[in-house]
Design an enzyme around this catalytic site. Sequence first.
Site, mmCIF file in Angstrom:
data_model
loop_
_atom_site.group_PDB
_atom_site.id
_atom_site.type_symbol
_atom_site.label_atom_id
_atom_site.label_comp_id
_atom_site.label_asym_id
_atom_site.label_seq_id
_atom_site.Cartn_x
_atom_site.Cartn_y
_atom_site.Cartn_z
ATOM 1 N N GLU A 129 43.175 -63.045 -13.795
ATOM 2 C CA GLU A 129 41.742 -62.749 -13.863
ATOM 3 C C GLU A 129 41.390 -61.708 -14.904
ATOM 4 O OE1 GLU A 129 39.516 -63.852 -9.955
ATOM 5 O OE2 GLU A 129 38.712 -62.834 -11.642
ATOM 6 N N ASP A 130 42.156 -60.644 -14.946
ATOM 7 C CA ASP A 130 41.723 -59.465 -15.704
ATOM 8 C C ASP A 130 42.478 -59.216 -17.006
ATOM 9 O OD1 ASP A 130 39.994 -59.087 -13.638
ATOM 10 O OD2 ASP A 130 41.143 -57.500 -12.659
#
Length: 482
Positions: free
Chosen positions: A102-103
């Site tokens: 995700e990041d």
Amino acid sequence: MPTTAVTARRKEPQSSKVGRPPVFTGQVVISDLIEVLEEYLDPKEVKAVYKAYLFGADAHDGQRRRSGEAFISHPLSVALILADMRLDSPSISAAILHDVIEDTPTLREQLAESFGEDVALLVDGVSKIDQIEFESKEHAEAENFRKMLLAMAKDIRVILIKLADRIHNMRTLDSLRSDQRKRIAQQTFDIYAPIANRLGMYTWTQELEDLSFQHLYPKRYSAIRKEISKRRGNRKRVVDRSRLKITEELEETGINATVVGREKNIYSVYRKMQDRRGPMAEMGGIFAIRIIVSTVDECYRVLGIIHNLYKPVPGMFKDYIAISKANGYQSLHTQLFGTFGQSIEVQIRTTDMHWVAESGVASHWRYKSQGGEAPPQILANRWLVDLIETQQESGNPSEFLEHLKTDLFPDEIYVFTPKGDIKKLPKGASALDFAYAIHSDIGNHCIGAKISNEAIPLHHVLNNGDHIEVLTARSACPTPLW
Ligand code: MN
């Protein structure tokens, strides 16, 4: 229990001594995690986790949490929460890597290559849940729940990592804006705490409930906490006296038992007060006694002994050993009139039952290492399979959602207005309660009700899924009979 001890140690604010700001309280570093892992994983597995750490630390390098600390401390904390539950090494690695897809620019394929398909699947599953936008349970759509369920059903470890993630985010919620705090707390309370509960993970459920409650109703939370600590000394003496007497009595009969006094969590005290609609003064059972023995046979013998020692409160005995709860929970529950006549709740269980009671489906991994059965795991899987079948068969999202909610929120019912809107009511609510739930004006003027076009009296108790129509008349007004 060693695990509880570990958790308690972690939660202790170590920063005050060092003089660092409070936001860094309990910040976890890799050596903390390794220390716990070495208690139950073999060196090769610990090494694999360390490799995941190096990868994660590198991927998140330069990122910071809102509270100011290096980002990697978050995934490490999540991993530690799971290590306290004795989860396997792929789960711990996946916990450390749970935010990299995700990041950071990391791809699923990279994870599969470096850490194996197992870890990649888990991280991918957690990332998929993160993309589901949950509001509160009233707004949660069937589709979201379905996606979540599918992710869970593929591998139950996905939801365990997600729950641990949520626990750590809730523990560190203070660094967010008040409106964000409230939103996340509501979501935790509506979705994640009930799921933890349905999976039998009471330790997690209680922490999630307490933290949500604290952020949603800070005044009530601190009032109850104050009241509990005011009574602590007094009540504790009462419980301690009964506890000692029970311990002596059991020693005499030669039963090897651990007898512990415990304080209930703040939210469950609040819920009890709500149930009884009592004021704070009547805040009852804050303290309870738990007796842990080796065999089922001893559970029943202990029950006999303590009922002989103290009078039981009528109607409060429950045998969850003979008939376990849907999530696999087992224990004997009773309530006694203690030394000074105050009632004291008592739970009696075996060591195995205790572990299941604390960690639910997660007890699977501990059992696995002992080569035994894991009923909560089997039950959770059966539950998920049933739900998914229902979903496939019905094809009707709202029917499916209703089914799921009945499972997750057994104390609530969901009924429909003539327009098909869903209304949530407490279990045992009547047609009149429904009328007032729609509008006080409708309540004040109602003269009767119909369920699926059949007339029913206003005190009729509603069932899940009822379609209700309220009949009103301008001239009608509330009567004392209600
Ligand atoms: Mn996270």
